[in-house]
Design a protein around this motif. Structure first.
Motif, PDB file in Angstrom:
ATOM      1  N   PHE A 168       0.849  -1.184   0.000  1.00  0.00           N
ATOM      2  CA  PHE A 168       0.000   0.000   0.000  1.00  0.00           C
ATOM      3  C   PHE A 168       0.884   1.233   0.000  1.00  0.00           C
ATOM      4  CE2 PHE A 168      -2.629  -3.252   1.990  1.00  0.00           C
ATOM      5  CZ  PHE A 168      -3.827  -3.095   1.301  1.00  0.00           C
ATOM      6  N   VAL A 169       0.596   2.158  -0.904  1.00  0.00           N
ATOM      7  CA  VAL A 169       1.347   3.409  -0.993  1.00  0.00           C
ATOM      8  C   VAL A 169       0.386   4.550  -0.680  1.00  0.00           C
ATOM      9  CG1 VAL A 169       2.699   4.925  -2.474  1.00  0.00           C
ATOM     10  CG2 VAL A 169       2.912   2.426  -2.714  1.00  0.00           C
ATOM     11  N   LEU A 170       0.671   5.271   0.392  1.00  0.00           N
ATOM     12  CA  LEU A 170      -0.194   6.376   0.827  1.00  0.00           C
ATOM     13  C   LEU A 170       0.564   7.690   0.710  1.00  0.00           C
ATOM     14  CD1 LEU A 170      -1.216   3.767   2.540  1.00  0.00           C
ATOM     15  CD2 LEU A 170      -2.369   5.481   3.952  1.00  0.00           C
ATOM     16  N   GLY A 185       1.598  -9.947   6.550  1.00  0.00           N
ATOM     17  CA  GLY A 185       2.794  -9.890   5.727  1.00  0.00           C
ATOM     18  C   GLY A 185       2.768  -8.883   4.593  1.00  0.00           C
ATOM     19  N   HIS A 186       1.692  -8.097   4.500  1.00  0.00           N
ATOM     20  CA  HIS A 186       1.627  -7.059   3.474  1.00  0.00           C
ATOM     21  C   HIS A 186       2.340  -5.798   3.971  1.00  0.00           C
ATOM     22  CE1 HIS A 186      -1.058  -9.697   1.291  1.00  0.00           C
ATOM     23  NE2 HIS A 186      -1.794  -9.818   2.390  1.00  0.00           N
ATOM     24  N   GLU A 187       2.539  -4.846   3.113  1.00  0.00           N
ATOM     25  CA  GLU A 187       3.417  -3.717   3.372  1.00  0.00           C
ATOM     26  C   GLU A 187       2.674  -2.391   3.243  1.00  0.00           C
ATOM     27  OE1 GLU A 187       7.822  -2.493   1.701  1.00  0.00           O
ATOM     28  OE2 GLU A 187       6.314  -3.137   0.234  1.00  0.00           O
ATOM     29  N   VAL A 188       2.968  -1.473   4.163  1.00  0.00           N
ATOM     30  CA  VAL A 188       2.384  -0.134   4.130  1.00  0.00           C
ATOM     31  C   VAL A 188       3.516   0.887   4.038  1.00  0.00           C
ATOM     32  CG1 VAL A 188       1.010   1.589   5.357  1.00  0.00           C
ATOM     33  CG2 VAL A 188       0.357  -0.841   5.445  1.00  0.00           C
ATOM     34  N   ILE A 189       3.494   1.679   2.977  1.00  0.00           N
ATOM     35  CA  ILE A 189       4.508   2.711   2.744  1.00  0.00           C
ATOM     36  C   ILE A 189       3.825   4.066   2.763  1.00  0.00           C
ATOM     37  CG2 ILE A 189       6.252   3.599   1.144  1.00  0.00           C
ATOM     38  CD1 ILE A 189       6.421   0.756  -0.036  1.00  0.00           C
ATOM     39  N   VAL A 190       4.258   4.933   3.642  1.00  0.00           N
ATOM     40  CA  VAL A 190       3.730   6.287   3.735  1.00  0.00           C
ATOM     41  C   VAL A 190       4.760   7.244   3.145  1.00  0.00           C
ATOM     42  CG1 VAL A 190       2.978   8.137   5.287  1.00  0.00           C
ATOM     43  CG2 VAL A 190       2.351   5.755   5.772  1.00  0.00           C
ATOM     44  N   VAL A 191       4.311   8.066   2.204  1.00  0.00           N
ATOM     45  CA  VAL A 191       5.215   9.008   1.533  1.00  0.00           C
ATOM     46  C   VAL A 191       4.748  10.423   1.846  1.00  0.00           C
ATOM     47  CG1 VAL A 191       6.326   9.625  -0.625  1.00  0.00           C
ATOM     48  CG2 VAL A 191       5.462   7.299  -0.305  1.00  0.00           C
ATOM     49  N   ASP A 192       5.543  11.118   2.631  1.00  0.00           N
ATOM     50  CA  ASP A 192       5.178  12.455   3.080  1.00  0.00           C
ATOM     51  C   ASP A 192       5.699  13.518   2.121  1.00  0.00           C
ATOM     52  OD1 ASP A 192       4.155  14.294   5.208  1.00  0.00           O
ATOM     53  OD2 ASP A 192       6.258  14.904   5.221  1.00  0.00           O
ATOM     54  N   ALA A 196       2.593   8.666  11.989  1.00  0.00           N
ATOM     55  CA  ALA A 196       2.596   7.581  11.013  1.00  0.00           C
ATOM     56  C   ALA A 196       3.723   6.585  11.234  1.00  0.00           C
ATOM     57  CB  ALA A 196       2.698   8.159   9.600  1.00  0.00           C
ATOM     58  N   GLU A 197       4.844   7.033  11.734  1.00  0.00           N
ATOM     59  CA  GLU A 197       6.048   6.195  11.774  1.00  0.00           C
ATOM     60  C   GLU A 197       5.855   4.832  12.447  1.00  0.00           C
ATOM     61  OE1 GLU A 197      10.828   6.768  12.346  1.00  0.00           O
ATOM     62  OE2 GLU A 197       9.460   8.173  13.337  1.00  0.00           O
ATOM     63  N   PRO A 198       5.216   4.756  13.619  1.00  0.00           N
ATOM     64  CA  PRO A 198       5.074   3.427  14.241  1.00  0.00           C
ATOM     65  C   PRO A 198       4.013   2.541  13.594  1.00  0.00           C
ATOM     66  CG  PRO A 198       4.016   5.085  15.602  1.00  0.00           C
ATOM     67  CD  PRO A 198       4.709   5.829  14.500  1.00  0.00           C
ATOM     68  N   LEU A 199       3.276   3.074  12.640  1.00  0.00           N
ATOM     69  CA  LEU A 199       2.138   2.347  12.066  1.00  0.00           C
ATOM     70  C   LEU A 199       2.344   1.958  10.603  1.00  0.00           C
ATOM     71  CD1 LEU A 199      -0.745   4.514  13.595  1.00  0.00           C
ATOM     72  CD2 LEU A 199       0.039   2.260  14.369  1.00  0.00           C
ATOM     73  N   CYS A 200       3.571   2.094  10.116  1.00  0.00           N
ATOM     74  CA  CYS A 200       3.847   1.720   8.730  1.00  0.00           C
ATOM     75  C   CYS A 200       5.182   1.011   8.648  1.00  0.00           C
ATOM     76  CB  CYS A 200       3.815   2.953   7.814  1.00  0.00           C
ATOM     77  SG  CYS A 200       5.089   4.174   8.156  1.00  0.00           S
ATOM     78  N   ASP A 201       5.442   0.405   7.512  1.00  0.00           N
ATOM     79  CA  ASP A 201       6.701  -0.317   7.311  1.00  0.00           C
ATOM     80  C   ASP A 201       7.814   0.601   6.810  1.00  0.00           C
ATOM     81  OD1 ASP A 201       5.821  -3.217   7.769  1.00  0.00           O
ATOM     82  OD2 ASP A 201       4.335  -2.492   6.341  1.00  0.00           O
ATOM     83  N   GLN A 202       7.424   1.585   6.026  1.00  0.00           N
ATOM     84  CA  GLN A 202       8.396   2.565   5.550  1.00  0.00           C
ATOM     85  C   GLN A 202       7.743   3.938   5.568  1.00  0.00           C
ATOM     86  OE1 GLN A 202      11.067   1.551   2.166  1.00  0.00           O
ATOM     87  NE2 GLN A 202       9.716  -0.202   1.837  1.00  0.00           N
ATOM     88  N   LEU A 203       8.483   4.919   6.074  1.00  0.00           N
ATOM     89  CA  LEU A 203       8.053   6.320   6.043  1.00  0.00           C
ATOM     90  C   LEU A 203       9.148   7.095   5.338  1.00  0.00           C
ATOM     91  CD1 LEU A 203       6.284   8.746   6.897  1.00  0.00           C
ATOM     92  CD2 LEU A 203       7.559   8.779   9.053  1.00  0.00           C
ATOM     93  N   ASN A 236       4.575  12.462  -7.663  1.00  0.00           N
ATOM     94  CA  ASN A 236       5.934  12.268  -7.167  1.00  0.00           C
ATOM     95  C   ASN A 236       5.952  11.352  -5.948  1.00  0.00           C
ATOM     96  OD1 ASN A 236       7.195  13.974  -9.058  1.00  0.00           O
ATOM     97  ND2 ASN A 236       6.753  15.782  -7.827  1.00  0.00           N
ATOM     98  N   GLN A 237       5.032  11.589  -5.030  1.00  0.00           N
ATOM     99  CA  GLN A 237       5.005  10.808  -3.800  1.00  0.00           C
ATOM    100  C   GLN A 237       4.680   9.340  -4.075  1.00  0.00           C
ATOM    101  OE1 GLN A 237       2.878  14.528  -1.839  1.00  0.00           O
ATOM    102  NE2 GLN A 237       2.912  12.853  -0.384  1.00  0.00           N
ATOM    103  N   MET A 238       3.697   9.091  -4.932  1.00  0.00           N
ATOM    104  CA  MET A 238       3.329   7.704  -5.219  1.00  0.00           C
ATOM    105  C   MET A 238       4.420   6.985  -5.993  1.00  0.00           C
ATOM    106  SD  MET A 238      -0.827   7.867  -5.793  1.00  0.00           S
ATOM    107  CE  MET A 238      -0.808   9.148  -7.058  1.00  0.00           C
ATOM    108  N   ASN A 239       5.088   7.663  -6.901  1.00  0.00           N
ATOM    109  CA  ASN A 239       6.203   7.039  -7.614  1.00  0.00           C
ATOM    110  C   ASN A 239       7.340   6.685  -6.669  1.00  0.00           C
ATOM    111  OD1 ASN A 239       5.017   7.083 -10.167  1.00  0.00           O
ATOM    112  ND2 ASN A 239       5.925   9.037 -10.733  1.00  0.00           N
ATOM    113  N   THR A 240       7.600   7.564  -5.713  1.00  0.00           N
ATOM    114  CA  THR A 240       8.647   7.292  -4.735  1.00  0.00           C
ATOM    115  C   THR A 240       8.313   6.052  -3.919  1.00  0.00           C
ATOM    116  OG1 THR A 240       9.283   9.621  -4.564  1.00  0.00           O
ATOM    117  CG2 THR A 240       9.844   8.201  -2.704  1.00  0.00           C
ATOM    118  N   GLY A 241       7.080   5.955  -3.451  1.00  0.00           N
ATOM    119  CA  GLY A 241       6.672   4.789  -2.688  1.00  0.00           C
ATOM    120  C   GLY A 241       6.714   3.518  -3.513  1.00  0.00           C
ATOM    121  N   ALA A 242       6.246   3.597  -4.757  1.00  0.00           N
ATOM    122  CA  ALA A 242       6.228   2.418  -5.623  1.00  0.00           C
ATOM    123  C   ALA A 242       7.634   1.899  -5.887  1.00  0.00           C
ATOM    124  CB  ALA A 242       5.532   2.753  -6.934  1.00  0.00           C
ATOM    125  N   ALA A 243       8.605   2.804  -5.989  1.00  0.00           N
ATOM    126  CA  ALA A 243       9.983   2.393  -6.249  1.00  0.00           C
ATOM    127  C   ALA A 243      10.575   1.605  -5.083  1.00  0.00           C
ATOM    128  CB  ALA A 243      10.840   3.620  -6.545  1.00  0.00           C
TER     129      ALA A 243
END
Length: 236
Positions: A10-12, A35-42, A53-60, A69-76
């Motif tokens: 998931f890319v937010l 086992g799924h992944e949550v990526i937050v892009v600020d 957000a930091e304690p509630l996602c896999d990557q911030l 730009n934000q969604m492309n960064t998360g997708a990468a």
């Protein structure tokens, strides 16, 4: 076709979402447990979004402001075979997991959910119905519908164009060359605050006008200036 194991990223994209980010991410903790992944892009929040957000996602991570730009960064950074682009004010349906599994087992390259606006007025049910029917007929999806795609396909088409507006429509047009969207009838619930704040009729007319101007080839930057007349302070 046999069942392929499902691994979702998931890319937010977020910007000053402190008011609702905890609720949004709590909704995804069950996915993380499986086992799924949550990526937050600020995009440069000036409030407490990052800390919450930091304690509630896999990557911030941070990216230049702008959903594309934000969604492309998360997708990468994503490791999942399916990318789901989810707005912070949208909530997935309860059966999203088996529905996405069916997508993975299908030949489709990408897809989206039906959408429901959160407001209780009947007019919001009507608007949601027309949004879903329009999308089903045209094959064009919008960000409010929680677009998803196979990661390899998203990379193949080059991701989102770096547009300040209409990046979802531009991506839909490129993906349509590969397949029609996989339409999940279960509904993502999206906050109706924009409609309520600006007025339903005014918002409908504005959005149709902007789409028409975009289809005629007008610069998305000019359209964004109409859509965001004031300095943008929230990813909405």
């Amino acid at each position: 076709m046999g069942t392929v194991p499902l691994h979702v990223s998931f890319v937010l994209p977020v910007l000053n979402e402190a008011e609702g980010i905890v609720v949004a991410l709590n909704e995804l903790q069950g996915w993380r447990d499986q086992g799924h992944e949550v990526i937050v892009v600020d995009g440069g929040s000036s409030d407490a979004t990052r800390d919450l957000a930091e304690p509630l996602c896999d990557q911030l991570v941070s990216a230049p402001r702008g959903r594309a730009n934000q969604m492309n960064t998360g997708a990468a950074l994503a490791g999942g075979e399916v990318l789901v682009f989810l707005h912070a004010d949208s909530r997935l349906p309860l059966d999203a997991l088996p529905q996405l599994q069916q997508f993975v087992d299908s030949p489709a390259a990408w897809g989206r959910f039906d959408v429901r606006l959160s407001g209780e007025s009947l007019i919001f049910r009507v608007i949601g119905w027309f949004m879903n029917q329009r999308s089903r007929i045209t094959g064009i999806a919008t960000g409010d519908q929680a677009m998803f795609a196979r990661r390899v396909i998203f990379q193949e088409v080059g991701g989102f164009e770096a547009l300040p507006l209409m990046e979802d429509i531009a991506l839909s047009r490129r993906l349509l060359a590969l397949s029609r969207p996989y339409c999940i009838h279960s509904r993502v619930t999206t906050d109706s605050r924009r409609w309520e704040r600006q007025g339903v009729l005014k918002t409908i007319l504005l959005m149709w006008q902007l789409r028409w101007r975009y289809w005629r080839g007008e610069d998305p930057l000019k359209l964004a200036q109409v859509y965001y007349p004031d300095a943008r302070t929230k990813s909405e």
